[in-house]
Design an enzyme around this catalytic site. Structure first.
Site, PDB file in Angstrom:
ATOM      1  N   ARG A 148       9.110  10.297   2.943  1.00 28.65           N
ATOM      2  CA  ARG A 148       7.780  10.651   3.426  1.00 28.65           C
ATOM      3  C   ARG A 148       7.696  10.456   4.936  1.00 28.65           C
ATOM      4  O   ARG A 148       8.159   9.440   5.459  1.00 28.65           O
ATOM      5  CB  ARG A 148       6.706   9.813   2.728  1.00 28.65           C
ATOM      6  CG  ARG A 148       6.679  10.045   1.225  1.00 28.65           C
ATOM      7  CD  ARG A 148       5.586   9.292   0.521  1.00 28.65           C
ATOM      8  NE  ARG A 148       5.700   9.475  -0.921  1.00 28.65           N
ATOM      9  CZ  ARG A 148       4.916   8.897  -1.824  1.00 28.65           C
ATOM     10  NH1 ARG A 148       3.951   8.085  -1.421  1.00 28.65           N
ATOM     11  NH2 ARG A 148       5.087   9.121  -3.109  1.00 28.65           N
ATOM     12  N   GLU A 203      -1.262  -1.605  -3.373  1.00 29.38           N
ATOM     13  CA  GLU A 203      -0.881  -0.617  -4.381  1.00 29.38           C
ATOM     14  C   GLU A 203       0.622  -0.646  -4.632  1.00 29.38           C
ATOM     15  O   GLU A 203       1.420  -0.651  -3.709  1.00 29.38           O
ATOM     16  CB  GLU A 203      -1.285   0.779  -3.915  1.00 29.38           C
ATOM     17  CG  GLU A 203      -0.865   1.880  -4.873  1.00 29.38           C
ATOM     18  CD  GLU A 203      -0.756   3.245  -4.210  1.00 29.38           C
ATOM     19  OE1 GLU A 203       0.013   4.077  -4.722  1.00 29.38           O
ATOM     20  OE2 GLU A 203      -1.403   3.459  -3.167  1.00 29.38           O
ATOM     21  N   SER A 216       0.513   4.340  -8.832  1.00 26.67           N
ATOM     22  CA  SER A 216      -0.653   5.206  -8.932  1.00 26.67           C
ATOM     23  C   SER A 216      -0.406   6.169 -10.079  1.00 26.67           C
ATOM     24  O   SER A 216       0.549   6.948 -10.039  1.00 26.67           O
ATOM     25  CB  SER A 216      -0.859   5.971  -7.611  1.00 26.67           C
ATOM     26  OG  SER A 216      -2.079   6.657  -7.605  1.00 26.67           O
TER      27      SER A 216
END
Length: 427
Positions: free
Chosen positions: A262, A349, A352
């Protein structure tokens, strides 16, 4: 992608759903594009119909020995032949304009998703376990890893720049152990099929799961036009693209342990220290392909599978229902699992899990056949992390930190560690 027919029949509800996601109303714009598309399609169909009938009329005129009428009809045919390519181009442009507009719209949230603007409006669904209680102070993972001598950001930067990490020795083994533990758990206990899939994909695959066209800046592209996957969701979901499945063979459940890539566009200044937000990281991905009746229940099941990883590792976490303003582009509903990090004194997190309805199925043209029914339906898709390996490594390091700076190995990982029970400072 959303269904233009549904939008036409539910114009007010569609704009209201977009408003929940903080988006401007789009029904009128989309319906105008659809009207243009329908009009040019009708015009082209009329031209094709007239061409076919004129051809028959020419034959009849010649049989009746009416050359004047035949020549008139031939002239009309020639004119149609000359003008039809331009109309066909108009049709392609009208279809492309509508598809492009639809492809940039987010999915419609389910009715039970809390309405909100951002992460502050998310709702706690459940909390599992307790925060560790120590006599010593908590430390962040990068302090622990560097002090042990197994985490090197300076050399990673020399090799690749910012947002990369070099792990060595037993810490590298611990990261590998976590990935192996996760994939073994999901295949052996949760019924997922392990997949080894490409790390580079074509435009069509990124489009199918919704990364393109809207999020190109978040991706890395190769010099030959392929894309590095930001998540194995892309490859696992697209395994069924352009296919027709039998309902009785659903659900399909896939898992893969892969690197993810990413660009972290828009993340300047966020989590710059350590390995929380990297350009390259390992993740164990979960994907389900279901029919429309099963997708909601599958969402609960998938989330539980991801939670089980953290339960087995003895990590404290909470599961959040994301509000409409914090959900991902393709999701109808999302649960975020947030693990407790003592060093940050915060939940972060680590997974997800989203149900997407037929949003991705439409983009991929992936359908299923119901027994004894003629019409095909688009598959429903779900994806989730089971879980992010790097963040799980951080959680283990911070939660299993000992007073002397060593890290105890969770019992669930001992079979993968070659006899190591503790990570101690390098000699």
């Amino acid at each position: 992608m959303l269904d233009i027919k549904w939008i036409r029949e539910n114009e007010a509800a569609f704009d209201a759903a977009l408003a929940k996601r903080g988006a401007e109303p789009m029904a009128a714009t989309l319906l105008a594009l659809d009207d243009t598309r329908r009009a040019v399609i009708q015009k082209l169909q009329d031209m094709q119909s007239r061409r076919n009938s004129a051809s028959k009329e020419i034959g009849a005129a010649m049989a009746q020995k009416n050359p004047e009428l035949a020549e008139k009809l031939k002239a009309e045919m020639a004119e149609l032949k000359e003008t039809m390519p331009a109309t066909e181009q108009q049709e392609r442009e009208a279809v492309a304009a509508l598809d492009d507009a639809l492809s940039r719209l987010p999915n419609i949230p389910l009715d039970d998703v809390p309405v909100g603007k951002d992460e502050h409006d998310n709702v706690v669904k459940r909390t599992v376990g307790e925060k560790p209680r120590w006599n010593h102070s908590a430390r962040e993972h990068f302090e622990i890893g560097e002090a042990l001598g197994y985490m090197d950001f300076e050399r990673a930067s020399k090799l690749s720049g910012a947002r990369f990490t070099v792990l060595t020795g037993p810490l590298a083994r611990l990261e590998r152990a976590l990935g192996q533990f996760m994939i073994d758990m999901h295949t052996g206990e949760h019924g997922y099929t392990e997949v080894s899939s490409p790390l580079m994909v074509r435009d069509e695959a990124m489009y199918g799961t919704g990364q393109l066209p809207k999020f190109a800046e978040d991706l890395f592209r190769t010099t030959d036009g392929r894309w590095l996957i930001p998540t194995a969701e892309v490859t696992l979901t697209n395994l069924v693209s352009a296919e027709t499945l039998e309902q009785e063979k659903l659900p399909l459940r896939f898992t893969a342990l892969t690197p993810s890539f990413r660009s972290e566009a828009g993340s300047a200044g966020r989590d710059t220290r350590g390995m929380l937000r990297q350009h390259q990281f390992w993740k164990c991905e979960l994907v389900s392909i279901t029919d429309q009746e099963s997708s909601i229940a599958e969402h609960e099941r998938m989330t539980e599978c991801a939670e089980n990883v953290l339960k087995r590792l003895g990590l404290h976490f909470r599961t959040m229902t994301l509000c409409t303003g914090d959900m991902g582009f393709g999701a109808r509903k999302t649960y975020d699992i947030e693990v407790w990090l003592p060093g940050q004194d915060a939940y972060r997190e680590i997974s997800s899990c989203s149900v997407c309805g037929d949003f991705q199925g439409r983009r991929m043209n992936a359908r299923y056949r119901v027994k004894d029914e003629k019409a095909l339906k688009f598959v429903h898709t779900l994806n989730g992390s089971g879980v992010a390996v790097g963040r799980c490594l951080i959680a283990v390091m911070e939660n299993y930190l000992n007073e002397d700076g060593s890290i105890s190995i969770p019992d669930a990982l001992l079979p993968y560690m070659g006899g190591l029970t503790k990570l101690e400072r390098a000699a």
